[in-house]
Design a protein around this motif. Structure first.
Motif, mmCIF file in Angstrom:
data_model
loop_
_atom_site.group_PDB
_atom_site.id
_atom_site.type_symbol
_atom_site.label_atom_id
_atom_site.label_comp_id
_atom_site.label_asym_id
_atom_site.label_seq_id
_atom_site.Cartn_x
_atom_site.Cartn_y
_atom_site.Cartn_z
ATOM 1 N N ALA A 124 -53.647 -78.841 -50.674
ATOM 2 C CA ALA A 124 -54.282 -80.434 -51.063
ATOM 3 C C ALA A 124 -53.639 -81.430 -50.062
ATOM 4 N N VAL A 125 -54.732 -81.836 -49.185
ATOM 5 C CA VAL A 125 -54.351 -82.982 -48.360
ATOM 6 C C VAL A 125 -54.244 -84.189 -49.021
ATOM 7 N N THR A 126 -53.254 -84.884 -49.041
ATOM 8 C CA THR A 126 -52.704 -85.917 -49.700
ATOM 9 C C THR A 126 -52.582 -87.371 -48.972
ATOM 10 N N LYS A 127 -53.285 -87.382 -47.733
ATOM 11 C CA LYS A 127 -53.321 -88.697 -47.121
ATOM 12 C C LYS A 127 -54.056 -89.667 -48.008
ATOM 13 N N THR A 128 -53.425 -91.110 -48.180
ATOM 14 C CA THR A 128 -54.023 -92.053 -48.760
ATOM 15 C C THR A 128 -54.116 -91.758 -50.481
ATOM 16 N N GLU A 140 -49.559 -83.615 -45.645
ATOM 17 C CA GLU A 140 -49.606 -85.198 -45.169
ATOM 18 C C GLU A 140 -49.615 -85.287 -43.668
ATOM 19 N N ASN A 141 -50.295 -86.247 -43.411
ATOM 20 C CA ASN A 141 -50.793 -86.636 -42.145
ATOM 21 C C ASN A 141 -49.609 -87.412 -41.541
ATOM 22 N N ARG A 142 -49.081 -88.581 -42.006
ATOM 23 C CA ARG A 142 -48.373 -89.379 -41.314
ATOM 24 C C ARG A 142 -46.860 -89.329 -41.984
ATOM 25 N N LEU A 191 -46.516 -80.845 -42.954
ATOM 26 C CA LEU A 191 -46.931 -81.997 -42.017
ATOM 27 C C LEU A 191 -48.033 -81.469 -41.275
ATOM 28 N N ILE A 192 -49.322 -82.349 -41.203
ATOM 29 C CA ILE A 192 -50.534 -81.928 -40.535
ATOM 30 C C ILE A 192 -51.102 -82.673 -39.726
ATOM 31 N N GLY A 193 -50.338 -83.939 -39.519
ATOM 32 C CA GLY A 193 -50.910 -84.766 -38.572
ATOM 33 C C GLY A 193 -50.260 -85.161 -37.279
ATOM 34 N N LEU A 233 -51.584 -70.135 -36.218
ATOM 35 C CA LEU A 233 -52.174 -71.454 -35.367
ATOM 36 C C LEU A 233 -53.098 -72.060 -36.322
ATOM 37 N N MET A 234 -53.202 -73.446 -35.969
ATOM 38 C CA MET A 234 -54.140 -74.338 -36.890
ATOM 39 C C MET A 234 -54.930 -75.244 -36.050
ATOM 40 N N THR A 235 -56.237 -75.684 -36.430
ATOM 41 C CA THR A 235 -57.286 -76.219 -35.534
ATOM 42 C C THR A 235 -58.092 -77.258 -36.503
ATOM 43 N N VAL A 236 -58.198 -78.421 -36.014
ATOM 44 C CA VAL A 236 -59.335 -79.325 -36.622
ATOM 45 C C VAL A 236 -60.582 -79.385 -35.652
ATOM 46 N N PRO A 237 -61.469 -78.792 -35.870
ATOM 47 C CA PRO A 237 -62.579 -78.959 -34.853
ATOM 48 C C PRO A 237 -63.377 -80.113 -35.365
ATOM 49 N N GLY A 276 -60.406 -74.920 -41.577
ATOM 50 C CA GLY A 276 -61.231 -75.334 -42.473
ATOM 51 C C GLY A 276 -60.952 -76.483 -43.596
ATOM 52 N N MET A 277 -61.750 -77.609 -43.756
ATOM 53 C CA MET A 277 -61.539 -78.832 -44.355
ATOM 54 C C MET A 277 -62.795 -78.956 -45.554
ATOM 55 N N SER A 278 -62.939 -80.123 -45.949
ATOM 56 C CA SER A 278 -63.886 -80.160 -47.219
ATOM 57 C C SER A 278 -65.170 -79.937 -46.680
ATOM 58 N N GLY A 279 -65.659 -80.300 -45.706
ATOM 59 C CA GLY A 279 -67.006 -80.169 -45.039
ATOM 60 C C GLY A 279 -67.268 -78.869 -44.671
ATOM 61 N N ILE A 305 -56.790 -73.223 -45.909
ATOM 62 C CA ILE A 305 -57.767 -74.253 -45.814
ATOM 63 C C ILE A 305 -57.183 -75.755 -46.406
ATOM 64 N N ARG A 306 -57.551 -76.469 -45.724
ATOM 65 C CA ARG A 306 -56.831 -77.899 -46.120
ATOM 66 C C ARG A 306 -57.856 -78.622 -46.691
ATOM 67 N N LEU A 307 -57.926 -79.103 -47.993
ATOM 68 C CA LEU A 307 -58.937 -80.051 -48.575
ATOM 69 C C LEU A 307 -58.467 -81.334 -49.012
ATOM 70 N N GLY A 308 -58.904 -82.425 -48.717
ATOM 71 C CA GLY A 308 -58.748 -83.818 -49.138
ATOM 72 C C GLY A 308 -59.843 -84.127 -49.950
ATOM 73 N N THR A 309 -61.005 -84.713 -49.475
ATOM 74 C CA THR A 309 -62.045 -85.118 -50.112
ATOM 75 C C THR A 309 -62.766 -84.285 -51.228
ATOM 76 N N ALA A 310 -62.516 -83.056 -50.960
ATOM 77 C CA ALA A 310 -63.458 -81.972 -51.970
ATOM 78 C C ALA A 310 -62.340 -81.998 -53.416
ATOM 79 N N ALA A 332 -63.493 -89.420 -52.086
ATOM 80 C CA ALA A 332 -63.487 -90.064 -50.785
ATOM 81 C C ALA A 332 -62.327 -90.842 -50.716
ATOM 82 N N ARG A 333 -61.800 -90.902 -49.402
ATOM 83 C CA ARG A 333 -60.484 -91.621 -49.041
ATOM 84 C C ARG A 333 -60.809 -93.150 -49.161
ATOM 85 N N ASN A 334 -59.637 -93.831 -49.648
ATOM 86 C CA ASN A 334 -59.846 -95.220 -49.699
ATOM 87 C C ASN A 334 -58.584 -95.869 -48.853
HETATM 88 C C1 LIG Z 1 -57.529 -85.255 -43.440
HETATM 89 C C2 LIG Z 1 -57.235 -83.870 -43.056
HETATM 90 C C3 LIG Z 1 -57.772 -82.780 -43.797
HETATM 91 C C4 LIG Z 1 -58.904 -82.989 -44.821
HETATM 92 O O1 LIG Z 1 -59.936 -83.661 -44.705
HETATM 93 P P1 LIG Z 1 -61.037 -83.456 -45.721
HETATM 94 O O2 LIG Z 1 -62.398 -83.568 -44.857
HETATM 95 O O3 LIG Z 1 -60.981 -84.639 -46.582
HETATM 96 O O4 LIG Z 1 -61.196 -82.305 -46.480
HETATM 97 C C5 LIG Z 1 -57.614 -81.427 -43.117
HETATM 98 N N1 LIG Z 1 -56.774 -81.334 -42.078
HETATM 99 C C6 LIG Z 1 -56.308 -82.388 -41.742
HETATM 100 C C7 LIG Z 1 -55.636 -82.159 -40.302
HETATM 101 C C8 LIG Z 1 -56.611 -83.667 -41.846
HETATM 102 O O5 LIG Z 1 -56.172 -84.963 -41.300
#
Ligand SMILES: *Cc1c(COP(=O)(O)O)cnc(C)c1O
Length: 236
Positions: free
Chosen positions: A32-36, A55-57, A77-79, A159-163, A202-205, A218-223, A227-229
């Motif tokens: 669970a990605v918990t930023k915001t 968390e990112n920050r 830490l993912i950011g 390894l990790m990636t954010v495409p 892999g993220m929500s989209g 997989i790292r899911l925030g929005t799902a 939506a983040r505020n």
């Molecule tokens: C915000 C974030 C996510 C989650 O993004 P969503 O599209 O909300 O699921 C996953 N990984 C990283 C590194 C992020 O910064």
């Protein structure tokens, strides 16, 4: 839908993606990605079975940390992590997924040594053509790994990636399959002191495409949280 229902729905979609894959990962961890996200809602996710949060920050993690119910929960830490902030989180996180330079790895090494711990890390790799994103370029990965292998207080676990966001499912799958091929290639090299267990993509989209192509984290925030505020999270 409640957070608990969102978690169940995501888990169902993960299982379905596994069943579509020709060589599915045995177990896919759901972060669970918990930023915001407010601590209370993070705790709701934990009560509903989440045992891994990201968390990112650094500042945001510190602001929320004491209010989180972290018994039995891993924090990653993912950011993007600045070197001068490592000292604040070295004793608070269970893994740093966003290591993308030797200088950062060396700072983690130094701080982990002081705490007498070995910090598990993932190396963040830059995939796709977008210029602004973080991560080491694939061609620079082997050299970085060889140097990181020499740091005794760091354990590379994968390894990790954010495409870049990719509206097209097939295109997303292509990037993920390139990344997974890189992961397998490094794994096959059996580098000393480097283990390739975790393929974090892999993220929500796009998490279904990621699971189909071999992701096991997989790292899911929005799902999960909606939506983040982007309001700053206030301290107590
Ligand atoms: C915000 C974030 C996510 C989650 O993004 P969503 O599209 O909300 O699921 C996953 N990984 C990283 C590194 C992020 O910064």
């Amino acid at each position: 839908m409640s957070i608990a229902e969102n978690i169940q729905a995501a888990q169902r979609r993960i299982r379905q993606a596994q069943s579509r894959s020709s060589s599915p990962p045995k177990e896919v961890r759901l972060m669970a990605v918990t930023k915001t996200v407010e601590p209370q809602r993070i705790n709701e996710a934990i009560a509903a079975g989440i045992n891994l949060i990201g968390e990112n920050r650094v500042q945001e993690l510190l602001a929320k940390y004491d209010r989180l119910h972290l018994d039995g929960v891993e924090v990653h830490l993912i950011g993007h992590l600045q070197r001068n902030k490592v000292k604040y989180i070295i004793d608070k996180v269970d893994m740093i997924q966003s290591v993308d330079s030797l200088a950062l790895a060396e700072e983690i090494e130094r701080r982990a040594a002081v705490c007498q711990k070995v910090m598990p890390v993932l190396v963040e790799v830059h995939m796709g053509n977008e210029e602004s994103k973080f991560g080491v370029e694939p061609q620079d990965l082997p050299d970085l790994l060889k140097q990181m292998a020499l740091l005794p207080h760091i354990a590379v676990r994968g390894l990790m990636t954010v495409p870049p966001p990719c509206p097209d499912h097939e295109q997303a799958k292509k990037l993920f399959s390139q990344f997974y091929a890189l992961f397998l290639d490094i794994r096959a090299q059996n580098l000393h002191n480097i283990s390739m267990e975790i393929c974090s993509m892999g993220m929500s989209g796009d998490f279904e495409a990621a699971v189909e192509e071999g992701s096991n984290l997989i790292r899911l925030g929005t799902a999960l949280f909606g939506a983040r505020n982007y309001q700053p999270i206030k301290g107590e």
